[in-house]
Write a protein that holds these residues in place. Structure first.
Motif, mmCIF file in Angstrom:
data_model
loop_
_atom_site.group_PDB
_atom_site.id
_atom_site.type_symbol
_atom_site.label_atom_id
_atom_site.label_comp_id
_atom_site.label_asym_id
_atom_site.label_seq_id
_atom_site.Cartn_x
_atom_site.Cartn_y
_atom_site.Cartn_z
ATOM 1 N N ALA A 1 -0.859 -20.834 43.224
ATOM 2 C CA ALA A 1 -0.108 -20.809 44.463
ATOM 3 C C ALA A 1 1.129 -19.933 44.321
ATOM 4 O O ALA A 1 1.570 -19.294 45.272
ATOM 5 C CB ALA A 1 0.297 -22.223 44.857
ATOM 6 N N GLN A 2 1.675 -19.927 43.109
ATOM 7 C CA GLN A 2 2.875 -19.153 42.863
ATOM 8 C C GLN A 2 2.581 -17.654 42.847
ATOM 9 O O GLN A 2 3.307 -16.861 43.437
ATOM 10 C CB GLN A 2 3.478 -19.573 41.505
ATOM 11 C CG GLN A 2 4.956 -19.356 41.427
ATOM 12 C CD GLN A 2 5.672 -20.174 42.486
ATOM 13 O OE1 GLN A 2 5.232 -21.252 42.853
ATOM 14 N NE2 GLN A 2 6.760 -19.638 42.984
ATOM 15 N N SER A 3 1.499 -17.297 42.198
ATOM 16 C CA SER A 3 1.241 -15.874 41.975
ATOM 17 C C SER A 3 0.416 -15.258 43.088
ATOM 18 O O SER A 3 0.331 -14.041 43.196
ATOM 19 C CB SER A 3 0.506 -15.684 40.640
ATOM 20 O OG SER A 3 -0.746 -16.341 40.689
ATOM 21 N N LEU A 4 -0.175 -16.093 43.920
ATOM 22 C CA LEU A 4 -1.130 -15.554 44.888
ATOM 23 C C LEU A 4 -0.864 -16.159 46.266
ATOM 24 O O LEU A 4 -1.356 -17.244 46.578
ATOM 25 C CB LEU A 4 -2.547 -15.914 44.426
ATOM 26 C CG LEU A 4 -3.701 -15.148 45.058
ATOM 27 C CD1 LEU A 4 -3.541 -13.654 44.852
ATOM 28 C CD2 LEU A 4 -5.013 -15.633 44.456
ATOM 29 N N PRO A 5 -0.089 -15.488 47.076
ATOM 30 C CA PRO A 5 0.251 -16.034 48.394
ATOM 31 C C PRO A 5 -0.986 -16.392 49.210
ATOM 32 O O PRO A 5 -0.968 -17.381 49.947
ATOM 33 C CB PRO A 5 1.022 -14.888 49.060
ATOM 34 C CG PRO A 5 1.544 -14.076 47.934
ATOM 35 C CD PRO A 5 0.548 -14.187 46.820
ATOM 36 N N ALA A 6 -2.041 -15.608 49.065
ATOM 37 C CA ALA A 6 -3.251 -15.902 49.837
ATOM 38 C C ALA A 6 -3.779 -17.279 49.489
ATOM 39 O O ALA A 6 -4.245 -18.024 50.354
ATOM 40 C CB ALA A 6 -4.313 -14.847 49.569
ATOM 41 N N PHE A 7 -3.710 -17.635 48.220
ATOM 42 C CA PHE A 7 -4.184 -18.952 47.810
ATOM 43 C C PHE A 7 -3.344 -20.045 48.452
ATOM 44 O O PHE A 7 -3.864 -21.044 48.948
ATOM 45 C CB PHE A 7 -4.134 -19.080 46.287
ATOM 46 C CG PHE A 7 -4.578 -20.417 45.770
ATOM 47 C CD1 PHE A 7 -5.911 -20.775 45.790
ATOM 48 C CD2 PHE A 7 -3.656 -21.324 45.272
ATOM 49 C CE1 PHE A 7 -6.314 -22.014 45.321
ATOM 50 C CE2 PHE A 7 -4.055 -22.567 44.804
ATOM 51 C CZ PHE A 7 -5.384 -22.906 44.831
ATOM 52 N N TYR A 8 -2.049 -19.835 48.451
ATOM 53 C CA TYR A 8 -1.164 -20.822 49.057
ATOM 54 C C TYR A 8 -1.497 -21.014 50.532
ATOM 55 O O TYR A 8 -1.611 -22.144 51.021
ATOM 56 C CB TYR A 8 0.289 -20.373 48.893
ATOM 57 C CG TYR A 8 1.268 -21.278 49.556
ATOM 58 C CD1 TYR A 8 1.415 -22.592 49.133
ATOM 59 C CD2 TYR A 8 2.046 -20.840 50.618
ATOM 60 C CE1 TYR A 8 2.311 -23.436 49.752
ATOM 61 C CE2 TYR A 8 2.942 -21.673 51.237
ATOM 62 C CZ TYR A 8 3.070 -22.964 50.810
ATOM 63 O OH TYR A 8 3.944 -23.810 51.421
ATOM 64 N N ARG A 9 -1.671 -19.894 51.210
ATOM 65 C CA ARG A 9 -2.000 -20.012 52.635
ATOM 66 C C ARG A 9 -3.333 -20.728 52.816
ATOM 67 O O ARG A 9 -3.500 -21.549 53.720
ATOM 68 C CB ARG A 9 -2.022 -18.632 53.291
ATOM 69 C CG ARG A 9 -0.637 -18.207 53.791
ATOM 70 C CD ARG A 9 -0.689 -16.893 54.559
ATOM 71 N NE ARG A 9 -0.795 -15.762 53.650
ATOM 72 C CZ ARG A 9 -1.827 -14.928 53.639
ATOM 73 N NH1 ARG A 9 -2.825 -15.106 54.477
ATOM 74 N NH2 ARG A 9 -1.851 -13.923 52.796
ATOM 75 N N GLY A 10 -4.287 -20.419 51.954
ATOM 76 C CA GLY A 10 -5.580 -21.078 52.042
ATOM 77 C C GLY A 10 -5.475 -22.576 51.825
ATOM 78 O O GLY A 10 -6.088 -23.374 52.540
ATOM 79 N N VAL A 11 -4.677 -22.950 50.843
ATOM 80 C CA VAL A 11 -4.500 -24.379 50.580
ATOM 81 C C VAL A 11 -3.868 -25.057 51.780
ATOM 82 O O VAL A 11 -4.309 -26.135 52.215
ATOM 83 C CB VAL A 11 -3.641 -24.589 49.319
ATOM 84 C CG1 VAL A 11 -3.165 -26.021 49.243
ATOM 85 C CG2 VAL A 11 -4.425 -24.216 48.077
ATOM 86 N N MET A 12 -2.841 -24.455 52.346
ATOM 87 C CA MET A 12 -2.195 -25.073 53.498
ATOM 88 C C MET A 12 -3.164 -25.174 54.666
ATOM 89 O O MET A 12 -3.183 -26.172 55.395
ATOM 90 C CB MET A 12 -0.957 -24.254 53.899
ATOM 91 C CG MET A 12 0.214 -24.357 52.926
ATOM 92 S SD MET A 12 0.585 -26.055 52.414
ATOM 93 C CE MET A 12 1.158 -26.755 53.967
ATOM 94 N N ARG A 13 -3.966 -24.144 54.841
ATOM 95 C CA ARG A 13 -4.991 -24.186 55.882
ATOM 96 C C ARG A 13 -5.937 -25.362 55.675
ATOM 97 O O ARG A 13 -6.226 -26.133 56.589
ATOM 98 C CB ARG A 13 -5.799 -22.892 55.834
ATOM 99 C CG ARG A 13 -5.827 -22.083 57.086
ATOM 100 C CD ARG A 13 -6.798 -20.935 56.908
ATOM 101 N NE ARG A 13 -8.134 -21.362 57.224
ATOM 102 C CZ ARG A 13 -8.661 -21.253 58.442
ATOM 103 N NH1 ARG A 13 -7.963 -20.736 59.415
ATOM 104 N NH2 ARG A 13 -9.892 -21.676 58.665
ATOM 105 N N ALA A 14 -6.404 -25.492 54.444
ATOM 106 C CA ALA A 14 -7.368 -26.545 54.144
ATOM 107 C C ALA A 14 -6.733 -27.923 54.311
ATOM 108 O O ALA A 14 -7.343 -28.846 54.869
ATOM 109 C CB ALA A 14 -7.902 -26.375 52.727
ATOM 110 N N VAL A 15 -5.521 -28.048 53.843
ATOM 111 C CA VAL A 15 -4.825 -29.331 53.943
ATOM 112 C C VAL A 15 -4.590 -29.687 55.407
ATOM 113 O O VAL A 15 -4.783 -30.835 55.822
ATOM 114 C CB VAL A 15 -3.498 -29.243 53.170
ATOM 115 C CG1 VAL A 15 -2.499 -30.204 53.719
ATOM 116 C CG2 VAL A 15 -3.753 -29.492 51.696
ATOM 117 N N SER A 16 -4.197 -28.699 56.173
ATOM 118 C CA SER A 16 -3.998 -28.935 57.593
ATOM 119 C C SER A 16 -5.310 -29.363 58.248
ATOM 120 O O SER A 16 -5.335 -30.280 59.074
ATOM 121 C CB SER A 16 -3.455 -27.659 58.242
ATOM 122 O OG SER A 16 -3.514 -27.752 59.636
ATOM 123 N N GLY A 17 -6.392 -28.724 57.848
ATOM 124 C CA GLY A 17 -7.690 -29.108 58.377
ATOM 125 C C GLY A 17 -8.059 -30.528 58.011
ATOM 126 O O GLY A 17 -8.604 -31.273 58.831
#
Lengths: 263, 263
Positions: free
Chosen positions: A124-140
């Motif tokens: 999540a720290q090194s890869l903003p796309a991953f962070y956004r993906g995680v937040m997307r999934a969590v929101s879902g």
DNA sequence: CGCGCGATTGAAGCGACTCAACGGCAGTGG
DNA sequence: CCACTGCCGTTGAGTCGCTTCAATCGCGCG
């Protein structure tokens, strides 16, 4: 009989790329991805991914298959909280404690990415796309739980089941699969627990929806005959809050409660 | 009457530090924090933080006060999904879409940090502690929704209410406040919507719990007289799944259904 | 002061739960 | 190969608790 080994190791960027796709984020083709090794675990139908109360060293991203998340009460009653499919996150419930609050079992052969917690934070720290993906999934996931509350809030059991089927149908079409023909992997008892009714009532509600020509039911094969009708039927709520604020009261469907079975 | 302005701007690290504390992560005193300006919005009781269907440019961290999150159906029925308090995240439901799926209203005077989405992602990137705090908060929100499903799954309405009160009590004590004396800010109708029963039933269930000497109820002031007893009472589930696996069946409380009111 | 809303209580009807029995299917072991 | 055993799914009957409709009381606010 001997089963093949259940743990692979996919090195390199290709796996990271696939996981990002699973999480619903797109990355530039030229983007440099960290070549962190990504563990994949495969499970047979009926196997547990993790148990209730177990320590949680990792979180999981479903690659294939379907899971059931549930909690077992002291008296043995099993409460189902959700069904996870491709792209869903599993194990998030342990991020604010350190133990899983529910168990997870595969309803069919399945495979997941296993992301160790330190890796999870590093990615999540090194890869903003991953962070956004995680937040997307969590929101879902939160939206799914919200919809669960919505289903359980319906008074009539047929309405609950209708909402459940609409929900499933939407999830299927989000995955690019057919939204009309469902093959349920869970038992009537699972559905009943999920919707907060007895499993016999689920049977009867299926029969009622079939009588209304909204669906065709053959054991676990469900065919949606009239999706619009089913959605309309799913709108039925309990008595509204006295139309206090000037909310648009466009009553699309049934007068008050539920249905009058046409014989 | 004229209200004072509702939007402050707190510059500097002090606000970031406070938000991290709210999110439940501790930071080194020597840690350099980004001096990103942090907007604070204050609301009066009854004001909406955001509306259902509105675009979601920010997420929010509750600093003080209590919020109700809800969804309004076409026929005007209002379904309550949760009550947010200090340290809770609001607006996460829009991270996987771009619009809020529920509205949020303050039940008392309140204040929140407003974090614009770009700032939200930037902070998570530059400040690992913030990321961990967000994941903690999100995980907590999912647990809350899970517990909501658990409450709605209880058969008897008195059990649902008991679980609700235990839930509230735990949240209070987590905030360092009294776990015995609750001042409910929501109406009976809100509680009923949250628990999936009619508001009249909430009234009757309060009366039943009071008769059992578990609580003392005076309008919205609720005093828990016997927390252990209330917790035991809250364990009641629906008929267990035939004790299939050898789960320990230690029946702590009521025989099957609910209660025999002692006159 | 009166209006409105929240809360409580009563009465009646119905829908879901529980208990029960039965058919079907699959997996297992003789 | 086939009986046997569970579990899943369906259907029936009776009970009970929740919902709905309704009236009343209390409180706060304009």
């Amino acid at each position: 009989m001997n089963k093949p080994p259940m743990l692979d190791l996919h090195p390199g960027v290709c796996a990271v790329h696939e996981m990002l796709e699973l999480l619903g984020v797109s990355v530039d083709p030229g983007q440099k991805l960290p070549d962190m090794p990504l563990a994949v675990r495969r499970l047979r139908a009926g196997q547990s991914l993790f148990f209730e109360g177990a320590p949680a060293p990792s979180i999981y991203v479903v690659r294939a298959g379907t899971f059931k998340a549930f909690h077992t009460a002291e008296d043995g009653y099993e409460q189902v909280f959700g069904f996870a499919r491709r792209g869903d996150l599993l194990g998030c419930d342990a991020l604010s404690g350190d133990r899983h609050l529910m168990g997870t079992v595969a309803l069919e052969d399945a495979s997941v990415y296993v992301v160790a917690l330190p890796d999870f934070y590093a990615l999540a720290q090194s890869l903003p796309a991953f962070y956004r993906g995680v937040m997307r999934a969590v929101s879902g996931a939160m939206i799914d739980l919200t919809q669960l509350a919505d289903m359980m809030a319906a008074v009539a059991s047929e309405v609950r089941l209708a909402r459940f089927l609409v929900h499933l149908s939407r999830r299927m079409s989000n995955c690019g699969q057919s939204a009309k023909s469902l093959h349920l992997l869970m038992t009537r008892r699972d559905i009943g627990s999920y919707l907060g009714v007895a499993h016999e009532t689920i049977s009867r509600s299926f029969a009622a929806l079939a009588t209304l020509q909204l669906v065709k039911v053959d054991q676990r094969k469900v065919e949606i005959l009239d999706l619009a009708g089913l959605q309309g039927f799913a709108q039925g709520t309990r008595a509204p809050a006295k139309a206090s604020s000037g909310a648009a009261v466009a009553r699309l469907r049934p007068p008050g409660r539920a249905l009058a079975l046409a014989a």
